[in-house]
Motif scaffolding. Sequence first.
Motif, PDB file in Angstrom:
ATOM      1  N   LEU A  76       0.991  -1.141   0.030  1.00  0.00           N
ATOM      2  CA  LEU A  76      -0.125  -0.117   0.042  1.00  0.00           C
ATOM      3  C   LEU A  76       0.898   1.293  -0.049  1.00  0.00           C
ATOM      4  O   LEU A  76       0.612   2.287  -0.698  1.00  0.00           O
ATOM      5  CB  LEU A  76      -0.681   0.099   1.289  1.00  0.00           C
ATOM      6  N   GLN A  77       1.877   1.241   0.968  1.00  0.00           N
ATOM      7  CA  GLN A  77       2.709   2.558   0.975  1.00  0.00           C
ATOM      8  C   GLN A  77       3.492   2.783  -0.339  1.00  0.00           C
ATOM      9  O   GLN A  77       3.745   3.672  -0.812  1.00  0.00           O
ATOM     10  CB  GLN A  77       3.793   2.288   2.089  1.00  0.00           C
ATOM     11  N   ARG A  78       3.972   1.363  -1.005  1.00  0.00           N
ATOM     12  CA  ARG A  78       4.823   1.723  -2.167  1.00  0.00           C
ATOM     13  C   ARG A  78       3.899   2.076  -3.294  1.00  0.00           C
ATOM     14  O   ARG A  78       4.468   3.013  -4.059  1.00  0.00           O
ATOM     15  CB  ARG A  78       5.504   0.272  -2.398  1.00  0.00           C
ATOM     16  N   VAL A  79       2.671   1.697  -3.308  1.00  0.00           N
ATOM     17  CA  VAL A  79       1.776   2.033  -4.243  1.00  0.00           C
ATOM     18  C   VAL A  79       1.556   3.630  -4.214  1.00  0.00           C
ATOM     19  O   VAL A  79       1.423   4.290  -5.246  1.00  0.00           O
ATOM     20  CB  VAL A  79       0.576   1.343  -4.572  1.00  0.00           C
ATOM     21  N   LYS A  80       1.326   4.020  -2.951  1.00  0.00           N
ATOM     22  CA  LYS A  80       0.872   5.426  -2.799  1.00  0.00           C
ATOM     23  C   LYS A  80       2.097   6.447  -3.237  1.00  0.00           C
ATOM     24  O   LYS A  80       1.960   7.485  -3.398  1.00  0.00           O
ATOM     25  CB  LYS A  80       0.730   5.570  -1.169  1.00  0.00           C
ATOM     26  N   GLU A  81       3.179   5.588  -3.332  1.00  0.00           N
ATOM     27  CA  GLU A  81       4.237   6.622  -3.716  1.00  0.00           C
ATOM     28  C   GLU A  81       4.725   6.601  -5.242  1.00  0.00           C
ATOM     29  O   GLU A  81       5.584   7.225  -5.748  1.00  0.00           O
ATOM     30  CB  GLU A  81       5.572   6.070  -2.990  1.00  0.00           C
ATOM     31  N   ILE A  82       4.000   5.995  -5.805  1.00  0.00           N
ATOM     32  CA  ILE A  82       3.990   5.885  -7.329  1.00  0.00           C
ATOM     33  C   ILE A  82       3.693   7.076  -7.900  1.00  0.00           C
ATOM     34  O   ILE A  82       2.600   7.712  -7.595  1.00  0.00           O
ATOM     35  CB  ILE A  82       3.305   4.903  -8.392  1.00  0.00           C
TER      36      ILE A  82
ATOM     37  N   ARG B 277     -10.223  15.487  -4.377  1.00  0.00           N
ATOM     38  CA  ARG B 277      -9.124  15.606  -4.177  1.00  0.00           C
ATOM     39  C   ARG B 277      -8.768  13.940  -3.661  1.00  0.00           C
ATOM     40  O   ARG B 277      -9.887  13.115  -3.462  1.00  0.00           O
ATOM     41  CB  ARG B 277      -8.637  16.552  -2.903  1.00  0.00           C
ATOM     42  N   GLY B 278      -7.560  13.678  -3.736  1.00  0.00           N
ATOM     43  CA  GLY B 278      -7.239  12.275  -3.233  1.00  0.00           C
ATOM     44  C   GLY B 278      -5.668  11.758  -3.749  1.00  0.00           C
ATOM     45  O   GLY B 278      -5.019  12.549  -4.379  1.00  0.00           O
ATOM     46  N   ASP B 279      -5.299  10.407  -3.322  1.00  0.00           N
ATOM     47  CA  ASP B 279      -4.007  10.283  -3.690  1.00  0.00           C
ATOM     48  C   ASP B 279      -3.987   9.316  -5.127  1.00  0.00           C
ATOM     49  O   ASP B 279      -5.153   9.431  -5.744  1.00  0.00           O
ATOM     50  CB  ASP B 279      -3.817   9.309  -2.590  1.00  0.00           C
ATOM     51  N   VAL B 280      -2.812   8.891  -5.437  1.00  0.00           N
ATOM     52  CA  VAL B 280      -2.877   7.936  -6.836  1.00  0.00           C
ATOM     53  C   VAL B 280      -3.880   6.817  -6.783  1.00  0.00           C
ATOM     54  O   VAL B 280      -4.407   6.708  -8.021  1.00  0.00           O
ATOM     55  CB  VAL B 280      -1.466   7.727  -6.756  1.00  0.00           C
ATOM     56  N   ILE B 281      -4.144   6.155  -5.877  1.00  0.00           N
ATOM     57  CA  ILE B 281      -4.906   5.101  -5.852  1.00  0.00           C
ATOM     58  C   ILE B 281      -6.506   5.550  -5.954  1.00  0.00           C
ATOM     59  O   ILE B 281      -7.043   5.099  -7.052  1.00  0.00           O
ATOM     60  CB  ILE B 281      -4.760   4.220  -4.427  1.00  0.00           C
TER      61      ILE B 281
ATOM     62  N   TYR C 238      -6.884   6.588  -9.671  1.00  0.00           N
ATOM     63  CA  TYR C 238      -6.825   5.603 -10.376  1.00  0.00           C
ATOM     64  C   TYR C 238      -8.344   4.840 -10.474  1.00  0.00           C
ATOM     65  O   TYR C 238      -8.848   4.652 -11.263  1.00  0.00           O
ATOM     66  CB  TYR C 238      -5.696   4.568 -10.279  1.00  0.00           C
ATOM     67  N   ALA C 239      -8.724   4.533  -9.108  1.00  0.00           N
ATOM     68  CA  ALA C 239     -10.001   3.978  -8.780  1.00  0.00           C
ATOM     69  C   ALA C 239     -10.978   4.755  -9.505  1.00  0.00           C
ATOM     70  O   ALA C 239     -12.098   4.251 -10.469  1.00  0.00           O
ATOM     71  CB  ALA C 239     -10.167   3.701  -7.444  1.00  0.00           C
ATOM     72  N   ASP C 240     -11.112   6.194  -9.218  1.00  0.00           N
ATOM     73  CA  ASP C 240     -12.166   6.900  -9.823  1.00  0.00           C
ATOM     74  C   ASP C 240     -12.146   6.996 -11.293  1.00  0.00           C
ATOM     75  O   ASP C 240     -13.306   7.242 -11.848  1.00  0.00           O
ATOM     76  CB  ASP C 240     -12.400   8.201  -9.042  1.00  0.00           C
ATOM     77  N   VAL C 241     -11.175   7.151 -12.015  1.00  0.00           N
ATOM     78  CA  VAL C 241     -11.044   7.219 -13.420  1.00  0.00           C
ATOM     79  C   VAL C 241     -11.499   6.028 -13.944  1.00  0.00           C
ATOM     80  O   VAL C 241     -12.417   6.043 -14.877  1.00  0.00           O
ATOM     81  CB  VAL C 241      -9.617   7.720 -13.855  1.00  0.00           C
ATOM     82  N   CYS C 242     -11.076   4.993 -13.460  1.00  0.00           N
ATOM     83  CA  CYS C 242     -11.487   3.506 -13.926  1.00  0.00           C
ATOM     84  C   CYS C 242     -12.772   2.940 -13.470  1.00  0.00           C
ATOM     85  O   CYS C 242     -13.406   2.137 -13.873  1.00  0.00           O
ATOM     86  CB  CYS C 242     -10.504   2.536 -13.796  1.00  0.00           C
ATOM     87  N   GLN C 243     -13.481   3.779 -12.713  1.00  0.00           N
ATOM     88  CA  GLN C 243     -14.439   3.545 -11.965  1.00  0.00           C
ATOM     89  C   GLN C 243     -14.392   2.049 -11.349  1.00  0.00           C
ATOM     90  O   GLN C 243     -15.225   1.091 -11.797  1.00  0.00           O
ATOM     91  CB  GLN C 243     -15.742   3.405 -13.045  1.00  0.00           C
ATOM     92  N   ILE C 244     -13.389   1.583 -10.651  1.00  0.00           N
ATOM     93  CA  ILE C 244     -13.283   0.577  -9.869  1.00  0.00           C
ATOM     94  C   ILE C 244     -12.996   0.707  -8.505  1.00  0.00           C
ATOM     95  O   ILE C 244     -13.064   1.788  -8.196  1.00  0.00           O
ATOM     96  CB  ILE C 244     -12.054  -0.356 -10.561  1.00  0.00           C
ATOM     97  N   ASP C 245     -13.172  -0.351  -7.587  1.00  0.00           N
ATOM     98  CA  ASP C 245     -12.920  -0.092  -6.278  1.00  0.00           C
ATOM     99  C   ASP C 245     -11.664   0.170  -5.803  1.00  0.00           C
ATOM    100  O   ASP C 245     -10.741  -0.313  -6.727  1.00  0.00           O
ATOM    101  CB  ASP C 245     -13.736  -1.144  -5.407  1.00  0.00           C
ATOM    102  N   PHE C 246     -11.172   0.690  -4.537  1.00  0.00           N
ATOM    103  CA  PHE C 246     -10.148   0.826  -4.141  1.00  0.00           C
ATOM    104  C   PHE C 246      -9.002  -0.432  -4.178  1.00  0.00           C
ATOM    105  O   PHE C 246      -7.879  -0.402  -4.505  1.00  0.00           O
ATOM    106  CB  PHE C 246     -10.078   1.404  -2.645  1.00  0.00           C
ATOM    107  N   LYS C 247      -9.566  -1.494  -3.450  1.00  0.00           N
ATOM    108  CA  LYS C 247      -8.876  -2.684  -3.718  1.00  0.00           C
ATOM    109  C   LYS C 247      -8.199  -3.151  -4.967  1.00  0.00           C
ATOM    110  O   LYS C 247      -7.235  -3.471  -5.156  1.00  0.00           O
ATOM    111  CB  LYS C 247      -9.739  -3.992  -3.100  1.00  0.00           C
ATOM    112  N   THR C 248      -9.073  -3.070  -5.963  1.00  0.00           N
ATOM    113  CA  THR C 248      -8.857  -3.439  -7.251  1.00  0.00           C
ATOM    114  C   THR C 248      -7.714  -2.373  -7.951  1.00  0.00           C
ATOM    115  O   THR C 248      -6.912  -3.047  -8.752  1.00  0.00           O
ATOM    116  CB  THR C 248     -10.118  -3.604  -8.250  1.00  0.00           C
TER     117      THR C 248
END
Length: 348
Positions: free
Chosen positions: A5-11, A60-64, A67-77
């Motif tokens: 999670l931490q590493r993805v947030k840093e992309i 507003r939000g972070d990278v996840i 990505y989730a909102d643009v792709c209209q998928i849930d946070f986990k995916t």
Amino acid sequence: MNDILQRVKEIDIRQVARDLGFDVIQTRRMLCPFHVEETPSLVFYPPPQNEFHCFGCGKRGDVINMYADVCQIDFKTALEELANRYIPNYEGYGSKKTRKIDVKSIYTRKPVEEKPFVFQSKFSDIYEDFQKFCLIQPATESARKAAEYLRGRGFDDWTIRHFKLFVIKNYGVANEYLKEKYDTSDLIESGIVNKAGNLVFFKHPIIIPYYQNGRIVYLQGRTIGEPSEDTSKYQFLTGIPRTIFNIDSLKPLRGNAEVYLTEGAFDCMTLVKQGMSAVSLGSAKTFKKEWAKHFKKFKIWIWFDNDSAGQAGTRDLMEELHLNGITVDRKYLPDDVKDINEYYQKYS
Ligand SMILES: [Zn+2]
């Protein structure tokens, strides 16, 4: 998993946006995919913040989140897909295929049909008539308490007159007056009464009028003292967009004048009483893109509350004004006070 999670947030959020097919301009801006607009008002804060904020729609939000909102998928995916794509040697359980999105169709997604709000001068007629009525009513216990409360916050008669504050001295009488004089539909449209047809300022008898070009365009109610648990300190008009408090005061100012942006109207009034030029934005996060034009020729100081919302709001607004070519800096409050009003109460 927490590590992932931490590493993805840093992309780098801008890289992810680019890889999705968005056009990131000036290294940190793009057209917002979450509302319809013609000029880009979504701003990226590069790592380590690695977040986005849209000044048009407030999203507003972070990278996840993005990505989730643009792709209209849930946070986990979203997390799984981003890890698969960007974290080397990540052994996830999702598919390895790269998602493709149709950026063009995102930008042309049909907006929810919304009638644009048009402020009507008949609203000002109602607000101003209401103010006049309240001012000529005989004094009551409630009016006395309100005056005492305002004095306790450091406001003298000059300040109260200058900002044309007024008090609903008797709720029932004021309510009846409006009902008799105006059509219920006009009152509801103006936001001053609720759907049931009653004045919205039931527990908020201190009224702060917002002027624009000499006319009242907004009313804000305040409780006398601290509110009870089920009430908020402020009451706003129903369905009427907020405007900037004390905006007319900027008109006569010369270029390069110093202007303070505050959160609350009381903070703004406090600074004006001290001889400064100030306006209030309502809160740390209500700034609207189209407001920037009012501040172009001034030297702006942001002086928000001493809390996390104030800090984050200050950071965002400094960025936004800066990108608009406005000279902006910030003021700090000592640790032991929460806002400007308290600061001047304590230290002057
Ligand atoms: Zn937006």
